[in-house]
Design a protein around this motif. Structure first.
Motif, PDB file in Angstrom:
ATOM      1  N   VAL A  48       0.918  -1.176   0.058  1.00 26.71           N
ATOM      2  CA  VAL A  48      -0.146   0.091   0.068  1.00 26.71           C
ATOM      3  C   VAL A  48       0.863   1.135  -0.089  1.00 26.71           C
ATOM      4  CG1 VAL A  48      -1.627   1.423   1.425  1.00 26.71           C
ATOM      5  CG2 VAL A  48      -1.931  -1.351   1.141  1.00 26.71           C
ATOM      6  N   ARG A  49       1.873   1.302   0.701  1.00 21.53           N
ATOM      7  CA  ARG A  49       2.751   2.307   0.665  1.00 21.53           C
ATOM      8  C   ARG A  49       3.522   2.649  -0.584  1.00 21.53           C
ATOM      9  NH1 ARG A  49       5.653   1.792   6.672  1.00 21.53           N
ATOM     10  NH2 ARG A  49       4.230   2.891   7.743  1.00 21.53           N
ATOM     11  N   LEU A  50       3.887   1.478  -1.037  1.00 21.02           N
ATOM     12  CA  LEU A  50       4.644   1.667  -2.402  1.00 21.02           C
ATOM     13  C   LEU A  50       3.494   2.104  -3.455  1.00 21.02           C
ATOM     14  CD1 LEU A  50       6.906   0.956  -4.523  1.00 21.02           C
ATOM     15  CD2 LEU A  50       5.936  -1.120  -4.810  1.00 21.02           C
ATOM     16  N   LEU A  51       2.198   1.652  -3.487  1.00 20.98           N
ATOM     17  CA  LEU A  51       1.256   2.363  -4.502  1.00 20.98           C
ATOM     18  C   LEU A  51       0.937   3.703  -4.170  1.00 20.98           C
ATOM     19  CD1 LEU A  51      -0.997  -0.976  -4.754  1.00 20.98           C
ATOM     20  CD2 LEU A  51       0.433  -0.262  -6.269  1.00 20.98           C
ATOM     21  N   THR A  52       0.970   4.226  -3.276  1.00 18.18           N
ATOM     22  CA  THR A  52       0.834   5.366  -2.828  1.00 18.18           C
ATOM     23  C   THR A  52       1.846   6.199  -3.148  1.00 18.18           C
ATOM     24  OG1 THR A  52      -0.613   4.633  -0.557  1.00 18.18           O
ATOM     25  CG2 THR A  52       0.145   7.205  -0.699  1.00 18.18           C
ATOM     26  N   ALA A  53       3.146   5.883  -2.970  1.00 15.38           N
ATOM     27  CA  ALA A  53       4.204   6.808  -3.380  1.00 15.38           C
ATOM     28  C   ALA A  53       4.373   6.712  -4.847  1.00 15.38           C
ATOM     29  CB  ALA A  53       5.449   5.912  -2.805  1.00 15.38           C
ATOM     30  N   LEU A  54       3.912   5.589  -5.507  1.00 16.16           N
ATOM     31  CA  LEU A  54       3.885   5.811  -6.956  1.00 16.16           C
ATOM     32  C   LEU A  54       2.815   6.678  -7.505  1.00 16.16           C
ATOM     33  CD1 LEU A  54       4.324   2.029  -7.888  1.00 16.16           C
ATOM     34  CD2 LEU A  54       5.951   3.872  -8.461  1.00 16.16           C
ATOM     35  N   ILE A  55       1.666   6.799  -7.045  1.00 16.67           N
ATOM     36  CA  ILE A  55       0.682   7.680  -7.301  1.00 16.67           C
ATOM     37  C   ILE A  55       1.100   8.973  -7.129  1.00 16.67           C
ATOM     38  CG2 ILE A  55      -1.748   8.275  -7.081  1.00 16.67           C
ATOM     39  CD1 ILE A  55      -2.240   5.340  -6.299  1.00 16.67           C
ATOM     40  N   ALA A  56       1.556   9.359  -6.024  1.00 17.26           N
ATOM     41  CA  ALA A  56       1.967  10.609  -5.538  1.00 17.26           C
ATOM     42  C   ALA A  56       3.072  11.176  -6.554  1.00 17.26           C
ATOM     43  CB  ALA A  56       2.297  10.648  -4.121  1.00 17.26           C
ATOM     44  N   ALA A  57       4.116  10.247  -6.893  1.00 16.23           N
ATOM     45  CA  ALA A  57       5.240  10.684  -7.716  1.00 16.23           C
ATOM     46  C   ALA A  57       4.634  10.913  -9.239  1.00 16.23           C
ATOM     47  CB  ALA A  57       6.116   9.380  -7.656  1.00 16.23           C
ATOM     48  N   VAL A  58       3.950  10.218  -9.590  1.00 19.99           N
ATOM     49  CA  VAL A  58       3.127  10.544 -10.876  1.00 19.99           C
ATOM     50  C   VAL A  58       2.483  11.791 -10.875  1.00 19.99           C
ATOM     51  CG1 VAL A  58       1.420   9.872 -12.550  1.00 19.99           C
ATOM     52  CG2 VAL A  58       2.992   8.141 -11.802  1.00 19.99           C
ATOM     53  N   LEU A  59       1.840  12.147  -9.916  1.00 21.23           N
ATOM     54  CA  LEU A  59       0.995  13.489  -9.512  1.00 21.23           C
ATOM     55  C   LEU A  59       2.109  14.643  -9.684  1.00 21.23           C
ATOM     56  CD1 LEU A  59      -1.972  12.511  -7.383  1.00 21.23           C
ATOM     57  CD2 LEU A  59      -1.952  13.373  -9.723  1.00 21.23           C
ATOM     58  N   LEU A  60       2.984  14.465  -8.873  1.00  9.85           N
ATOM     59  CA  LEU A  60       4.048  15.409  -8.620  1.00  9.85           C
ATOM     60  C   LEU A  60       4.868  15.772 -10.114  1.00  9.85           C
ATOM     61  CD1 LEU A  60       5.249  14.593  -4.975  1.00  9.85           C
ATOM     62  CD2 LEU A  60       4.095  16.553  -5.665  1.00  9.85           C
ATOM     63  N   LEU A  61       5.425  14.764 -10.530  1.00 11.25           N
ATOM     64  CA  LEU A  61       6.297  14.933 -11.782  1.00 11.25           C
ATOM     65  C   LEU A  61       5.326  15.520 -13.010  1.00 11.25           C
ATOM     66  CD1 LEU A  61       8.201  11.589 -11.651  1.00 11.25           C
ATOM     67  CD2 LEU A  61       9.026  13.997 -11.226  1.00 11.25           C
ATOM     68  N   ALA A  62       4.009  14.914 -13.131  1.00  6.97           N
ATOM     69  CA  ALA A  62       3.105  15.515 -13.950  1.00  6.97           C
ATOM     70  C   ALA A  62       2.675  17.054 -13.744  1.00  6.97           C
ATOM     71  CB  ALA A  62       1.868  14.702 -14.003  1.00  6.97           C
ATOM     72  N   GLY A  63       2.557  17.296 -12.362  1.00  3.76           N
ATOM     73  CA  GLY A  63       2.246  18.896 -12.107  1.00  3.76           C
ATOM     74  C   GLY A  63       3.525  19.497 -12.315  1.00  3.76           C
ATOM     75  N   ILE A  64       4.734  19.035 -12.147  1.00  2.00           N
ATOM     76  CA  ILE A  64       5.949  19.928 -12.298  1.00  2.00           C
ATOM     77  C   ILE A  64       6.248  20.031 -13.898  1.00  2.00           C
ATOM     78  CG2 ILE A  64       8.477  19.692 -12.107  1.00  2.00           C
ATOM     79  CD1 ILE A  64       8.040  18.513  -9.560  1.00  2.00           C
ATOM     80  N   GLY A  65       5.779  19.036 -14.480  1.00  2.00           N
ATOM     81  CA  GLY A  65       5.888  18.974 -16.047  1.00  2.00           C
ATOM     82  C   GLY A  65       4.880  20.139 -16.602  1.00  2.00           C
ATOM     83  N   LEU A  66       3.665  20.017 -16.129  1.00  2.00           N
ATOM     84  CA  LEU A  66       2.829  21.078 -16.502  1.00  2.00           C
ATOM     85  C   LEU A  66       3.128  22.374 -16.320  1.00  2.00           C
ATOM     86  CD1 LEU A  66      -0.572  19.414 -15.795  1.00  2.00           C
ATOM     87  CD2 LEU A  66       0.407  19.773 -17.962  1.00  2.00           C
ATOM     88  N   VAL A  67       3.726  22.738 -15.122  1.00  2.00           N
ATOM     89  CA  VAL A  67       4.281  24.014 -14.928  1.00  2.00           C
ATOM     90  C   VAL A  67       5.507  24.488 -15.823  1.00  2.00           C
ATOM     91  CG1 VAL A  67       5.320  25.401 -13.051  1.00  2.00           C
ATOM     92  CG2 VAL A  67       3.346  23.736 -12.517  1.00  2.00           C
ATOM     93  N   VAL A  68       6.301  23.720 -16.042  1.00  2.00           N
ATOM     94  CA  VAL A  68       7.525  23.948 -16.680  1.00  2.00           C
ATOM     95  C   VAL A  68       6.691  24.074 -18.230  1.00  2.00           C
ATOM     96  CG1 VAL A  68       9.419  22.955 -17.705  1.00  2.00           C
ATOM     97  CG2 VAL A  68       9.106  22.822 -15.335  1.00  2.00           C
ATOM     98  N   VAL A  69       6.097  23.389 -18.889  1.00  2.00           N
ATOM     99  CA  VAL A  69       5.726  23.605 -20.072  1.00  2.00           C
ATOM    100  C   VAL A  69       4.910  24.783 -20.341  1.00  2.00           C
ATOM    101  CG1 VAL A  69       4.092  22.582 -21.874  1.00  2.00           C
ATOM    102  CG2 VAL A  69       5.784  21.138 -20.787  1.00  2.00           C
ATOM    103  N   GLY A  70       3.861  25.095 -19.214  1.00  2.00           N
ATOM    104  CA  GLY A  70       3.103  26.188 -19.142  1.00  2.00           C
ATOM    105  C   GLY A  70       3.899  27.564 -19.143  1.00  2.00           C
ATOM    106  N   ILE A  71       5.133  27.477 -18.341  1.00  2.00           N
ATOM    107  CA  ILE A  71       5.848  28.734 -18.403  1.00  2.00           C
ATOM    108  C   ILE A  71       6.746  28.984 -19.751  1.00  2.00           C
ATOM    109  CG2 ILE A  71       7.733  29.661 -17.140  1.00  2.00           C
ATOM    110  CD1 ILE A  71       6.748  28.646 -14.758  1.00  2.00           C
ATOM    111  N   THR A  72       7.155  27.900 -20.221  1.00  2.00           N
ATOM    112  CA  THR A  72       8.209  28.175 -21.484  1.00  2.00           C
ATOM    113  C   THR A  72       7.204  28.275 -22.741  1.00  2.00           C
ATOM    114  OG1 THR A  72       8.095  25.902 -21.907  1.00  2.00           O
ATOM    115  CG2 THR A  72       9.974  26.812 -20.449  1.00  2.00           C
TER     116      THR A  72
END
Length: 72
Positions: A48-72
């Protein structure tokens, strides 16, 4: 030449990125409070901890990617 140096910010992408980052952090924060209350074996809790960490990592990396793409 001046057009090449202009940068535009896509507010929609930045907003969705910030929302995704907030949801990812919310998932991690909520998980810290709910893990001790779960009556699971050590193996199940690790899964359960591993799955939670994977879901959170995907959300965080997608969010960072969207912010970077939105700014450039």
């Amino acid at each position: 030449m001046a057009r090449l140096l202009e940068s535009s910010v896509n507010v929609d992408l930045v907003a969705f990125g910030i929302i995704a980052i907030a949801i990812g952090l919310g998932v991690l924060s909520a998980a810290r409070h709910f893990y001790p209350r779960l009556d699971l074996t050590n193996d199940a809790l690790a899964t359960v901890r591993l799955l939670t960490a994977l879901i959170a990592a995907v959300l965080l990396l997608a969010g960072i990617g969207l912010v970077v793409v939105g700014i450039t």
